[in-house]
Design a protein around this motif. Structure first.
Motif, PDB file in Angstrom:
ATOM      1  N   ARG A  35      50.356  17.333  49.491  1.00 26.92           N
ATOM      2  CA  ARG A  35      51.224  16.156  49.620  1.00 26.92           C
ATOM      3  C   ARG A  35      50.638  14.960  48.882  1.00 26.92           C
ATOM      4  N   GLU A  36      49.325  14.830  48.904  1.00 20.72           N
ATOM      5  CA  GLU A  36      48.678  13.760  48.141  1.00 20.72           C
ATOM      6  C   GLU A  36      48.881  13.963  46.641  1.00 20.72           C
ATOM      7  N   SER A  37      48.817  15.220  46.192  1.00 18.98           N
ATOM      8  CA  SER A  37      49.085  15.512  44.775  1.00 18.98           C
ATOM      9  C   SER A  37      50.510  15.129  44.405  1.00 18.98           C
ATOM     10  N   LEU A  38      51.463  15.459  45.267  1.00 24.80           N
ATOM     11  CA  LEU A  38      52.859  15.112  44.992  1.00 24.80           C
ATOM     12  C   LEU A  38      53.013  13.601  44.864  1.00 24.80           C
ATOM     13  N   ASP A  39      52.337  12.848  45.728  1.00 21.19           N
ATOM     14  CA  ASP A  39      52.409  11.386  45.643  1.00 21.19           C
ATOM     15  C   ASP A  39      51.849  10.894  44.310  1.00 21.19           C
ATOM     16  N   ARG A  40      50.708  11.426  43.920  1.00 18.62           N
ATOM     17  CA  ARG A  40      50.108  10.991  42.654  1.00 18.62           C
ATOM     18  C   ARG A  40      50.984  11.376  41.466  1.00 18.62           C
ATOM     19  N   LEU A  41      51.584  12.543  41.537  1.00 16.52           N
ATOM     20  CA  LEU A  41      52.438  13.018  40.447  1.00 16.52           C
ATOM     21  C   LEU A  41      53.805  12.342  40.439  1.00 16.52           C
ATOM     22  N   GLY A  42      54.152  11.668  41.531  1.00 14.12           N
ATOM     23  CA  GLY A  42      55.445  10.977  41.600  1.00 14.12           C
ATOM     24  C   GLY A  42      56.611  11.941  41.634  1.00 14.12           C
ATOM     25  N   THR A  43      56.452  13.049  42.353  1.00 18.44           N
ATOM     26  CA  THR A  43      57.501  14.062  42.397  1.00 18.44           C
ATOM     27  C   THR A  43      57.651  14.588  43.813  1.00 18.44           C
ATOM     28  N   ASP A  44      58.807  15.154  44.102  1.00 16.31           N
ATOM     29  CA  ASP A  44      59.057  15.724  45.422  1.00 16.31           C
ATOM     30  C   ASP A  44      58.566  17.162  45.540  1.00 16.31           C
ATOM     31  N   PHE A  45      58.259  17.774  44.409  1.00 13.83           N
ATOM     32  CA  PHE A  45      57.832  19.172  44.431  1.00 13.83           C
ATOM     33  C   PHE A  45      57.055  19.488  43.162  1.00 13.83           C
ATOM     34  N   VAL A  46      56.219  20.510  43.243  1.00 11.78           N
ATOM     35  CA  VAL A  46      55.631  21.086  42.030  1.00 11.78           C
ATOM     36  C   VAL A  46      56.182  22.497  41.889  1.00 11.78           C
ATOM     37  N   ASP A  47      56.382  22.899  40.668  1.00 11.82           N
ATOM     38  CA  ASP A  47      56.947  24.220  40.404  1.00 11.82           C
ATOM     39  C   ASP A  47      55.950  25.331  40.691  1.00 11.82           C
ATOM     40  N   LEU A  48      54.663  25.022  40.510  1.00  9.44           N
ATOM     41  CA  LEU A  48      53.631  26.043  40.648  1.00  9.44           C
ATOM     42  C   LEU A  48      52.377  25.392  41.219  1.00  9.44           C
ATOM     43  N   LEU A  49      51.872  25.963  42.310  1.00  4.25           N
ATOM     44  CA  LEU A  49      50.643  25.478  42.939  1.00  4.25           C
ATOM     45  C   LEU A  49      49.630  26.612  42.956  1.00  4.25           C
ATOM     46  N   TYR A  50      48.432  26.322  42.425  1.00  6.48           N
ATOM     47  CA  TYR A  50      47.382  27.328  42.318  1.00  6.48           C
ATOM     48  C   TYR A  50      46.259  27.109  43.328  1.00  6.48           C
ATOM     49  N   VAL A  51      45.670  28.200  43.783  1.00  7.47           N
ATOM     50  CA  VAL A  51      44.313  28.187  44.317  1.00  7.47           C
ATOM     51  C   VAL A  51      43.397  28.097  43.097  1.00  7.47           C
ATOM     52  N   HIS A  52      42.627  27.004  42.973  1.00  4.48           N
ATOM     53  CA  HIS A  52      41.890  26.789  41.733  1.00  4.48           C
ATOM     54  C   HIS A  52      40.768  27.823  41.546  1.00  4.48           C
ATOM     55  N   ARG A  53      39.987  28.033  42.583  1.00 10.53           N
ATOM     56  CA  ARG A  53      38.949  29.080  42.557  1.00 10.53           C
ATOM     57  C   ARG A  53      38.781  29.627  43.970  1.00 10.53           C
ATOM     58  N   PRO A  54      38.591  30.932  44.110  1.00  9.10           N
ATOM     59  CA  PRO A  54      38.433  31.522  45.440  1.00  9.10           C
ATOM     60  C   PRO A  54      36.995  31.409  45.947  1.00  9.10           C
ATOM     61  N   ILE A  55      36.528  30.167  46.113  1.00  9.56           N
ATOM     62  CA  ILE A  55      35.151  29.904  46.542  1.00  9.56           C
ATOM     63  C   ILE A  55      35.177  28.822  47.624  1.00  9.56           C
ATOM     64  N   GLN A  56      34.013  28.470  48.117  1.00  9.82           N
ATOM     65  CA  GLN A  56      33.828  27.419  49.126  1.00  9.82           C
ATOM     66  C   GLN A  56      34.727  27.649  50.342  1.00  9.82           C
ATOM     67  N   THR A  57      35.778  26.865  50.513  1.00 15.26           N
ATOM     68  CA  THR A  57      36.581  26.944  51.734  1.00 15.26           C
ATOM     69  C   THR A  57      37.732  27.942  51.640  1.00 15.26           C
ATOM     70  N   TYR A  58      37.754  28.743  50.597  1.00 12.22           N
ATOM     71  CA  TYR A  58      38.832  29.721  50.452  1.00 12.22           C
ATOM     72  C   TYR A  58      38.712  30.824  51.496  1.00 12.22           C
ATOM     73  N   ASP A  59      39.789  31.040  52.226  1.00  6.11           N
ATOM     74  CA  ASP A  59      39.930  32.160  53.142  1.00  6.11           C
ATOM     75  C   ASP A  59      41.339  32.697  52.939  1.00  6.11           C
ATOM     76  N   PRO A  60      41.494  33.919  52.450  1.00 10.37           N
ATOM     77  CA  PRO A  60      42.819  34.398  52.057  1.00 10.37           C
ATOM     78  C   PRO A  60      43.894  34.204  53.117  1.00 10.37           C
ATOM     79  N   SER A  61      43.617  34.596  54.350  1.00 13.42           N
ATOM     80  CA  SER A  61      44.664  34.522  55.372  1.00 13.42           C
ATOM     81  C   SER A  61      45.032  33.086  55.699  1.00 13.42           C
ATOM     82  N   GLU A  62      44.049  32.196  55.729  1.00 10.63           N
ATOM     83  CA  GLU A  62      44.312  30.795  56.076  1.00 10.63           C
ATOM     84  C   GLU A  62      44.877  30.026  54.890  1.00 10.63           C
TER      85      GLU A  62
END
Length: 257
Positions: free
Chosen positions: A81-108
């Motif tokens: 939601r913070e990204s959407l505010d910075r981008l000035g848009t109501d939605f993004v077409d594509l959202l990525y997991v940048h890297r599967p490290i640190q706080t990444y947990d697949p199920s969560e």
């Protein structure tokens, strides 16, 4: 969304008002895919550039990425939601997991991505810098379709197993650093193919990726380079050209974990 445009604009390092002009120029030139990320610290610049372009927002595939320290369930929802505010848009077409490290947990992590899709804030789910095993795990967990896997891919860093996996499961591969950080102009096989077709080595690298069905997001800031990258998609390589580049033995990974 189901597919990603064959060529887009990478924006890592484009973070000044002057850089915003380059993004606007790219859109008005015909680019319809813009890629950014939370960690690039330029989402506001990219958003302003898109707003300034004489291009309908609905025609632009806008992608951003959630960084590795914000992949817990609540953090994904909050930072998106913070990204959407910075981008000035109501939605993004594509959202990525940048890297599967640190706080990444697949199920969560991926449950939060699914929720964002259900809420209409995200058009499609992407992952980035995943191995085949991590891709399989994500596919098992996700409810929404996987739209794209963004990964480093260029003549000096080839991972055909990733292309095979994408073809098997019906998602796009998006190549970052498709010009090897400029090193393609020093790769003999690429230079030879470029001379044969009277084009630049950079154009050959992008055409080689396109021949494999890979989407590329080269960064460019000058109008000349933006145009050259856009035109490269029309360069037609033959089987011999493609095989020569496939056989490049030197390997350089620009962005190891």
């Amino acid at each position: 969304m189901s597919r990603v445009p064959r060529l887009g604009l990478g924006t890592m390092g484009l973070d000044t008002p002057a850089d915003a002009t380059a993004v606007t120029t790219a859109l008005e030139m015909g680019y319809r895919h813009v890629d950014t990320a939370q960690i690039y610290d330029n989402e506001a610049v990219v958003g302003d550039a898109i707003a300034a372009a004489d291009t309908p927002r609905e025609s632009v595939v806008l992608a951003t990425k959630v960084w590795a320290d914000s992949l817990a369930y609540d953090d994904v929802l909050r930072t998106t939601r913070e990204s959407l505010d910075r981008l000035g848009t109501d939605f993004v077409d594509l959202l990525y997991v940048h890297r599967p490290i640190q706080t990444y947990d697949p199920s969560e992590t991926l449950a939060a991505f699914d929720e964002l899709v259900d809420d209409g804030l995200v058009g499609g789910v992407g992952v980035s810098n995943f191995t085949v095993e991590e891709l399989d795990e994500a596919l098992d967990v996700l409810e929404a379709p996987l739209v794209a896997h963004q990964t480093e891919y260029h003549p000096l860093f080839q991972r055909p197993e990733l292309l095979e996996h994408a073809e098997k499961h019906g998602y796009s591969v998006v190549a970052y650093s498709p010009l090897s950080g400029g090193r393609v102009r020093d790769v003999d096989e690429v230079v030879s193919v470029a001379a044969k077709h009277d084009v630049t080595p950079e154009s050959v690298s992008l055409a080689w990726l396109a021949s494999k069905g890979v989407c590329s997001i080269p960064k460019a800031s000058s109008e000349r380079h933006l145009r050259a990258n856009l035109d490269a998609v029309d360069v037609q390589l033959d089987d011999e050209d493609i095989a020569a580049i496939d056989a490049v033995e030197e390997e350089i990974e620009l962005f190891p974990e």
